[in-house]
Design an enzyme around this catalytic site. Structure first.
Site, short mmCIF file in Angstrom:
data_model
loop_
_atom_site.label_atom_id
_atom_site.label_comp_id
_atom_site.label_asym_id
_atom_site.label_seq_id
_atom_site.Cartn_x
_atom_site.Cartn_y
_atom_site.Cartn_z
N GLY A 93 2.87 8.95 6.61
CA GLY A 93 3.97 8.12 6.61
C GLY A 93 3.62 6.94 7.64
O GLY A 93 4.72 6.80 8.27
N CYS B 281 2.59 -0.34 0.33
CA CYS B 281 3.79 0.00 1.30
C CYS B 281 4.97 -0.39 0.38
O CYS B 281 5.19 -1.49 -0.14
CB CYS B 281 3.76 -0.67 2.48
#
Ligand SMILES: Cc1cc2nc3c(=O)[nH]c(=O)nc-3n(C[C@H](O)[C@H](O)[C@H](O)COP(=O)(O)O)c2cc1C
Length: 307
Positions: A75, A133
């Site tokens: 993450g 992303c």
């Protein structure tokens, strides 16, 4: 037998002493694994993906082993630009490491600001743009999902940066060639691929997803054949150097990527198995060249026999 094959590799504006790079997110900031693998001996170290502000990442469990690979949902955890420049980069520079900084952001502006911040730093040899992303403005899709978004982010970084730009592609597209071409047209010096493949694992005992985040990125030997195909396709379609990776565990794996057209390779998951892997792979390539009378890397790279 060739006494010392020339292992140097020309990545456009950047020449590396050899073709083995540590892949982003799998080698920390170089320091963590230095007792096992001297980062200065590698072609380059691609450091953990960097964002403008520090990110805490996802809650655990965020790594799980799977058949022939692993899943991660770290993450985007990282120290942020300011701390990287102050606390991490000087150590790498002192050691003589060739540093590639992998950058990530949620908007084009953020990518450009990172590139600008890195442009002022001494010792950043190249910037790698991670376009896997979430593009928040476009509703959470990755920038790399479309050639147009890819071009926008690459162009902004190219304009803001002083260093050469490597664009790292996601395999999660229907036509990787158009995305690669869009990146090159927007000014990419180098293309790298592949990033992880979104996947899932289940913990049967607890009847739960094995990762807290449910979905993570698959890496390791399981993705190698997919990566080889994509690297081969992109290497034929663009005129800039291609850096290939995905499941490279041995020198033989690396030699295959070079054969299908990669100019250099990135080693990721292998470092989790053995932190000396990138060096062992480098030594193995060199030994293979010596044994087979291959005087330099450029003779091997892209020499796949298609007849
Ligand atoms: C734990 C972990 C963290 C990663 N973090 C990043 C990252 O921050 N940025 C990025 O572009 N790729 C990241 N990757 C992807 C790797 O750099 C590499 O592209 C991918 O794992 C495929 O290569 P491999 O099979 O050799 O690991 C990460 C991979 C792993 C396993």
């Amino acid at each position: 037998m060739v006494a010392r094959p020339d292992m140097s590799v020309d990545l456009g504006r950047l020449v590396l002493k050899n073709p083995v790079l540590a892949a982003s997110g799998t080698f920390g900031y170089g320091q963590e694994l230095a007792d096992f693998c001297d980062p200065a001996l590698l072609g380059a170290v691609v450091v953990k993906g960097l964002s403008l502000k520090p990110w805490p990442g996802n809650p655990p469990p965020r790594i799980v082993e799977t058949t022939a690979g692993m899943l991660n949902a770290i993450g985007l955890q990282n120290v942020g630009l300011e701390s990287f420049l102050k606390d991490k980069l000087p150590w790498l520079v002192e050691r003589g490491v060739t540093v590639v900084v992998n950058i990530l952001g949620e908007s084009v502006k953020e990518y450009a600001a990172l590139a600008e911040g890195l442009g002022e730093a001494e010792g950043v040899a190249m910037i790698e743009i991670n376009i896997s992303c979430p593009n928040v403005a476009a509703g959470g899709l990755a920038f790399g999902a479309s050639p147009e978004d890819t071009a926008r982010v690459v162009q902004a970084v190219v304009e803001a940066a002083r260093q050469p730009i490597m664009v790292k592609l996601t395999p999660m597209v229907s036509d990787i060639v158009t995305v690669a071409q869009a990146a090159v047209e927007a000014g990419a010096d180098v293309i790298s691929l592949i990033n992880t493949i979104p996947a899932m694992a289940v913990d049967l005992e607890n009847r739960r997803p094995a990762l807290k985040n449910v979905v993570g990125g698959l890496s390791g030997p399981a993705i190698k054949p997919v990566a080889l195909r994509l690297v081969w396709q992109v290497a034929q379609a663009v005129h800039v150097p291609v850096v290939g990776g995905g499941g490279i565990m041995t020198a033989e794996d690396a030699l295959e990527f070079l054969l299908v057209g990669a100019r250099a390779v990135q080693v990721g998951t292998a470092s989790f198995v053995d932190p000396r892997s990138p060096l062992k792979i480098l030594e193995g390539i060199e030994a293979y060249f010596r044994k087979n009378n291959i005087p330099e890397l450029s003779v091997w790279a892209g020499s796949l026999n298609m007849e």
